[in-house]
Design a protein around this motif. Structure first.
Motif, PDB file in Angstrom:
ATOM      1  N   THR A 144      -3.737   9.204  61.682  1.00  0.00           N
ATOM      2  CA  THR A 144      -4.984   9.905  61.998  1.00  0.00           C
ATOM      3  C   THR A 144      -5.517  10.655  60.782  1.00  0.00           C
ATOM      4  N   TRP A 145      -4.632  11.327  60.067  1.00  0.00           N
ATOM      5  CA  TRP A 145      -5.045  12.078  58.879  1.00  0.00           C
ATOM      6  C   TRP A 145      -5.687  11.154  57.847  1.00  0.00           C
ATOM      7  N   ILE A 146      -5.047  10.001  57.586  1.00  0.00           N
ATOM      8  CA  ILE A 146      -5.558   9.091  56.563  1.00  0.00           C
ATOM      9  C   ILE A 146      -6.851   8.428  57.017  1.00  0.00           C
ATOM     10  N   SER A 147      -6.942   8.140  58.307  1.00  0.00           N
ATOM     11  CA  SER A 147      -8.116   7.436  58.834  1.00  0.00           C
ATOM     12  C   SER A 147      -9.354   8.313  58.864  1.00  0.00           C
ATOM     13  N   PHE A 148      -9.170   9.627  58.968  1.00  0.00           N
ATOM     14  CA  PHE A 148     -10.311  10.528  59.139  1.00  0.00           C
ATOM     15  C   PHE A 148     -11.379  10.358  58.057  1.00  0.00           C
ATOM     16  N   PRO A 149     -11.037  10.422  56.771  1.00  0.00           N
ATOM     17  CA  PRO A 149     -12.108  10.320  55.762  1.00  0.00           C
ATOM     18  C   PRO A 149     -12.734   8.935  55.685  1.00  0.00           C
ATOM     19  N   LEU A 150     -12.030   7.915  56.160  1.00  0.00           N
ATOM     20  CA  LEU A 150     -12.548   6.546  56.055  1.00  0.00           C
ATOM     21  C   LEU A 150     -13.770   6.324  56.940  1.00  0.00           C
ATOM     22  N   ALA A 151     -13.973   7.210  57.912  1.00  0.00           N
ATOM     23  CA  ALA A 151     -15.133   7.091  58.801  1.00  0.00           C
ATOM     24  C   ALA A 151     -16.417   7.561  58.133  1.00  0.00           C
ATOM     25  N   ASN A 152     -16.302   8.189  56.947  1.00  0.00           N
ATOM     26  CA  ASN A 152     -17.478   8.673  56.219  1.00  0.00           C
ATOM     27  C   ASN A 152     -18.033   7.565  55.330  1.00  0.00           C
ATOM     28  N   SER A 153     -19.223   7.127  55.623  1.00  0.00           N
ATOM     29  CA  SER A 153     -19.825   6.013  54.883  1.00  0.00           C
ATOM     30  C   SER A 153     -20.186   6.383  53.449  1.00  0.00           C
ATOM     31  N   GLY A 154     -20.279   7.692  53.158  1.00  0.00           N
ATOM     32  CA  GLY A 154     -20.648   8.116  51.809  1.00  0.00           C
ATOM     33  C   GLY A 154     -19.482   8.610  50.990  1.00  0.00           C
ATOM     34  N   LEU A 155     -18.240   8.389  51.441  1.00  0.00           N
ATOM     35  CA  LEU A 155     -17.061   8.869  50.724  1.00  0.00           C
ATOM     36  C   LEU A 155     -16.948   8.178  49.368  1.00  0.00           C
ATOM     37  N   ARG A 156     -16.877   8.977  48.306  1.00  0.00           N
ATOM     38  CA  ARG A 156     -16.805   8.420  46.962  1.00  0.00           C
ATOM     39  C   ARG A 156     -15.419   8.560  46.339  1.00  0.00           C
ATOM     40  N   GLU A 157     -14.660   9.596  46.730  1.00  0.00           N
ATOM     41  CA  GLU A 157     -13.356   9.823  46.114  1.00  0.00           C
ATOM     42  C   GLU A 157     -12.317  10.128  47.183  1.00  0.00           C
ATOM     43  N   LEU A 158     -11.199   9.405  47.147  1.00  0.00           N
ATOM     44  CA  LEU A 158     -10.105   9.596  48.098  1.00  0.00           C
ATOM     45  C   LEU A 158      -8.810   9.745  47.322  1.00  0.00           C
ATOM     46  N   ASP A 159      -8.137  10.868  47.514  1.00  0.00           N
ATOM     47  CA  ASP A 159      -6.897  11.199  46.796  1.00  0.00           C
ATOM     48  C   ASP A 159      -5.823  11.537  47.825  1.00  0.00           C
ATOM     49  N   LEU A 160      -4.891  10.616  48.042  1.00  0.00           N
ATOM     50  CA  LEU A 160      -3.820  10.794  49.026  1.00  0.00           C
ATOM     51  C   LEU A 160      -2.478  10.812  48.308  1.00  0.00           C
ATOM     52  N   SER A 161      -1.734  11.885  48.478  1.00  0.00           N
ATOM     53  CA  SER A 161      -0.418  12.008  47.855  1.00  0.00           C
ATOM     54  C   SER A 161       0.545  12.578  48.889  1.00  0.00           C
ATOM     55  N   PHE A 162       1.409  11.703  49.428  1.00  0.00           N
ATOM     56  CA  PHE A 162       2.342  12.155  50.461  1.00  0.00           C
ATOM     57  C   PHE A 162       3.587  11.273  50.466  1.00  0.00           C
ATOM     58  N   HIS A 163       4.717  11.914  50.715  1.00  0.00           N
ATOM     59  CA  HIS A 163       5.983  11.201  50.887  1.00  0.00           C
ATOM     60  C   HIS A 163       6.617  11.710  52.171  1.00  0.00           C
ATOM     61  N   VAL A 164       6.989  10.776  53.031  1.00  0.00           N
ATOM     62  CA  VAL A 164       7.503  11.134  54.347  1.00  0.00           C
ATOM     63  C   VAL A 164       8.965  10.729  54.473  1.00  0.00           C
ATOM     64  N   ARG A 165       9.614  11.329  55.450  1.00  0.00           N
ATOM     65  CA  ARG A 165      11.048  11.115  55.618  1.00  0.00           C
ATOM     66  C   ARG A 165      11.381   9.715  56.123  1.00  0.00           C
ATOM     67  N   LYS A 166      10.492   9.129  56.935  1.00  0.00           N
ATOM     68  CA  LYS A 166      10.758   7.814  57.515  1.00  0.00           C
ATOM     69  C   LYS A 166       9.594   6.874  57.201  1.00  0.00           C
ATOM     70  N   PRO A 167       9.521   6.401  55.956  1.00  0.00           N
ATOM     71  CA  PRO A 167       8.368   5.589  55.544  1.00  0.00           C
ATOM     72  C   PRO A 167       8.273   4.246  56.265  1.00  0.00           C
ATOM     73  N   LEU A 168       9.388   3.683  56.696  1.00  0.00           N
ATOM     74  CA  LEU A 168       9.351   2.376  57.347  1.00  0.00           C
ATOM     75  C   LEU A 168       8.683   2.433  58.718  1.00  0.00           C
ATOM     76  N   GLN A 169       8.581   3.623  59.291  1.00  0.00           N
ATOM     77  CA  GLN A 169       7.955   3.770  60.594  1.00  0.00           C
ATOM     78  C   GLN A 169       6.448   4.040  60.489  1.00  0.00           C
ATOM     79  N   CYS A 170       5.970   4.240  59.268  1.00  0.00           N
ATOM     80  CA  CYS A 170       4.554   4.569  59.066  1.00  0.00           C
ATOM     81  C   CYS A 170       3.835   3.396  58.403  1.00  0.00           C
ATOM     82  N   GLN A 171       2.544   3.322  58.618  1.00  0.00           N
ATOM     83  CA  GLN A 171       1.740   2.291  57.986  1.00  0.00           C
ATOM     84  C   GLN A 171       0.366   2.830  57.621  1.00  0.00           C
ATOM     85  N   LEU A 172      -0.226   2.184  56.651  1.00  0.00           N
ATOM     86  CA  LEU A 172      -1.541   2.599  56.190  1.00  0.00           C
ATOM     87  C   LEU A 172      -2.627   1.980  57.057  1.00  0.00           C
TER      88      LEU A 172
END
Length: 507
Positions: A144-172
Motif C-alpha cells: 500500500t505504501w509503495i502503491s500510493f504515489p503511483l496513483a499520481n499522474s504527475g509524479l516526477r521523482e520516486l525515491d524508495l529505500s527500505f529493507h524488510v525482515r521477510k523480503p520473500l513474502q513481499c512484492q513490488l
C-alpha cells in the motif's frame, strides 16, 4: 511592556508575550513550496500552529518525505526497535491526509530500515535477515505504501529505500515500472526483481538507480533499460545476482553508467558483458572479470573507473589477460582513467602481449591501485605511462599495495628484486615524463623498500614535475613502523630531475 508592542501585528492587545504566526499568513503557493521542502513529519507537527495549518497543510504540499531515521533496527540496539510502530502510524496518518486532500504529488520519498552504509557492510544477510536488523512490515502494508504515489499522474521523482525482515513474502507493485511521468526513480531494497515484472514502460525516465536488490532474471535489466528511451543516468550497485551469465545494456541516450556487481558466489565469472552506449560520458565498472567483453561505441567517454576482482577461473593466465586488454582497449578516448584490482595486478606485459595497449591520446589523469604485493609495477606502470603521452596527473589513491602483510614471502621478494633491477638500470622513460607530467600523488605509503624504489624512479625521470605528494599509511605495523620524520626525510633526500618539484609528505 509598551502597549504598541502588546498589540503586535494583529492589532489586538495580548495578555502575554507577542506571538505572531507569520507562516500561516503566507499565500497558499508560497506556503506550499516551503512545506514541500521539509520532512513530512515536520509538516504533521506544524499542524498545531493554527487552524489553517491543521486543515490545509497536507493539501498544500507537492513533495512527501517519510523517513524513519534516526530509528535503528539493528539487533545490537534492541531498545530502539520498538519505535518503528510509531513510524508506521505516522506513515498511515500522512497517507490518509494526503488521500483526503487530493493534492497531486511531484516527488515521493520513503525510507526505513537503516542507512545504506550499514546495509553494504552486511550484504550476506540482506536477502534473509536472521539477525532481525530490519523491521517486520506486513506485506500488504508495504504494498500500500509503495502503491500510493503511483496513483499520481504527475509524479516526477520516486525515491524508495527500505529493507524488510521477510523480503520473500513481499512484492513490488506491477505499476512501479510503468509510469508516463516519472523522471527519477531510485530504488534501494532487499526485495526480488524477477520475470513477474513484465509491464515496463518509462518513456520520460532520465535517472534510474537500483541498489541491493536480488536479481533473479538476467534479462530483466536488459528489458528495463530498453524500456527507458530517455535514460541518461543508470546505476546498478551492490545488487545480488542469482547467476549472471549475460549482462546486456544498450542505450543511445545513456550518459552515465555505474555497474557495481555483487555475485552470491564471490568468484563467479559472467560469460558475456555487452555494453552499447555511444553517448556515454562516465563509466564505473566493478565486477569479477567476464569471460568475454563486447563493448562498443565508447567514443564519447570522458571518465572511466574500472575495478576487476577475480580473474578467470579454470582458464590459462593468457585468457584472463586477453579479456582484460579487451576491456581496457575500449576506454582509449578517456581523459580520466582509474584502474584497480586484478586489471592492474595481473597485467604483466611481455612476449606476445607487449605493446597490446592502445594509445590514450586524451588521457590527462591516471589513477592506479593493486590488491597485493604480487603486482609487477615495473611492467604495468611503464607500459601504461608509455601509452599516455599527454598525462599530467598520476595518482595511487590506495597506494601501491592495499595489503603488505605478505610482502616478505619468497615469491613477492622475487617480484621486488625484478622490479628493483628495472628501476635502477632502465634508461628509457615515457614521453609524458619530459613534457606533461606535473603532479604525482601516492596515498597509503607504508615505507617499504619496494615503494621507495618506485618513488625514486619517478622522481629521477619526471623532469617537468611540479608537485610530488606522499600520504603515509595509518596502518603501519611490524617492521614498517618507521617514524614519520624518518620516512619524510628519506623521500625528500631522493634525487629528482625537476628543479621546481615540491615534495610534500603528509601524515
Amino acid at each position: 511592556m509598551d502597549e504598541e508592542l502588546k498589540r503586535g501585528c494583529t492589532g489586538r492587545i495580548m495578555s502575554g508575550p507577542c506571538r505572531v504566526d507569520r507562516l500561516s499568513s503566507l499565500p497558499d503557493d508560497l506556503l506550499g513550496r516551503i512545506l514541500s521542502m521539509i520532512p513530512t513529519k515536520d509538516v504533521a507537527a506544524m499542524q498545531v500552529l493554527s487552524t489553517r495549518m491543521k486543515r490545509y497543510a497536507f493539501s498544500l504540499i507537492t513533495t512527501v518525505d517519510l523517513d524513519d531515521s534516526p530509528v535503528s533496527h539493528c539487533s545490537e540496539n534492541t531498545h530502539l526497535v520498538d519505535r518503528f510502530p510509531f513510524f508506521e502510524l505516522h506513515v498511515h496518518n500522512a497517507l490518509q491526509k494526503l488521500s483526503q486532500s487530493g493534492q497531486p504529488l511531484t516527488r515521493f520519498r520513503l525510507r526505513f530500515g537503516g542507512d545504506k552504509t550499514s546495509r553494504i557492510q552486511r550484504l550476506d544477510r540482506l536477502h534473509d535477515c536472521e539477525g532481525e536488523c530490519f523491521p517486520d512490515v506486513e506485506p500488504a502494508r508495504l504494498y500500500t505504501w509503495i502503491s500510493f504515489p503511483l496513483a499520481n499522474s504527475g509524479l516526477r521523482e520516486l525515491d524508495l529505500s527500505f529493507h524488510v525482515r521477510k523480503p520473500l513474502q513481499c512484492q513490488l507493485p506491477a505499476g512501479l515500472f510503468a509510469s508516463q511521468s516519472l523522471e527519477v526513480l531510485k530504488l534501494d531494497s532487499n526485495l526480488e526483481l524477477n520475470a513477474e515484472i513484465s509491464d515496463i514502460c518509462l518513456p520520460n525516465l532520465k535517472l534510474l538507480h537500483l541498489h541491493c536488490f536480488y536479481i533473479v532474471e538476467n534479462a530483466f535489466i536488459t528489458r528495463l533499460v530498453s524500456s527507458c528511451p530517455s535514460l541518461e543516468d543508470l546505476a546498478i550497485t551492490y545488487c545480488l545476482w542469482d547467476q549472471l551469465d549475460l549482462l546486456d545494456i544498450s542505450s543511445h541516450s545513456l550518459k552515465k553508467l555505474v555497474l557495481i556487481i555483487w555475485n552470491e558466489d564471490g568468484e563467479y565469472n559472467s560469460d558475456v558483458t555487452h555494453i552499447d552506449t555511444p553517448n556515454l560520458q562516465y563509466f564505473h565498472y566493478s565486477d569479477n572479470l567476464a569471460i568475454h567483453y563486447c563493448i562498443t561505441n565508447m567514443n564519447a567517454l570522458v571518465q572511466a573507473h574500472v575495478s576487476v576482482d577475480a580473474p578467470l577461473m579454470y582458464t590459462a593466465y593468457e585468457d584472463s589477460l586477453l579479456s582484460q586488454l579487451k576491456l581496457v582497449r575500449m576506454l582509449s578516448n578517456v581523459e580520466h582513467l582509474s584502474l584497480f584490482g586484478s586489471c592492474v595486478q595481473n597485467m604483466h606485459f611481455g612476449g606476445e602481449f607487449k605493446d597490446q595497449l592502445p594509445v590514450f591520446l586524451n588521457l590527462t589523469t591516471l589513477e592506479l591501485g593493486a590488491n597485493s604485493c604480487e603486482a609487477r609495477w615495473d611492467t604495468v606502470l611503464f607500459e601504461l605511462l608509455t601509452c599516455s603521452p599527454n598525462l599530467e596527473t598520476l595518482a595511487f589513491p590506495k597506494g601501491f599495495f592495499d595489503d603488505i602483510s605478505k610482502i616478505d614471502l619468497p615469491t613477492n621478494q622475487e617480484v621486488g628484486e625484478l622490479e628493483d633491477h628495472v628501476w635502477k638500470t632502465t634508461e628509457a622513460f615515457p614521453q609524458c615524463f619530459q613534457s606533461k607530467l606535473k603532479r604525482i600523488m601516492i596515498e597509503n605509503y607504508f615505507g617499504t623498500e619496494r615503494e621507495l624504489n618506485i618513488i625514486g624512479f619517478l622522481l629521477r625521470k619526471a623532469s617537468v614535475l611540479h608537485e610530488f605528494v606522499v600520504c603515509l599509511s595509518s596502518n603501519r605495523s611490524g617492521a614498517w613502523t618507521h617514524d614519520n620524520v624518518y620516512l619524510e626525510s628519506t623521500i625528500k633526500e631522493l634525487p629528482r630531475a625537476s628543479a621546481i618539484c615540491a615534495v610534500r609528505v603528509q601524515c
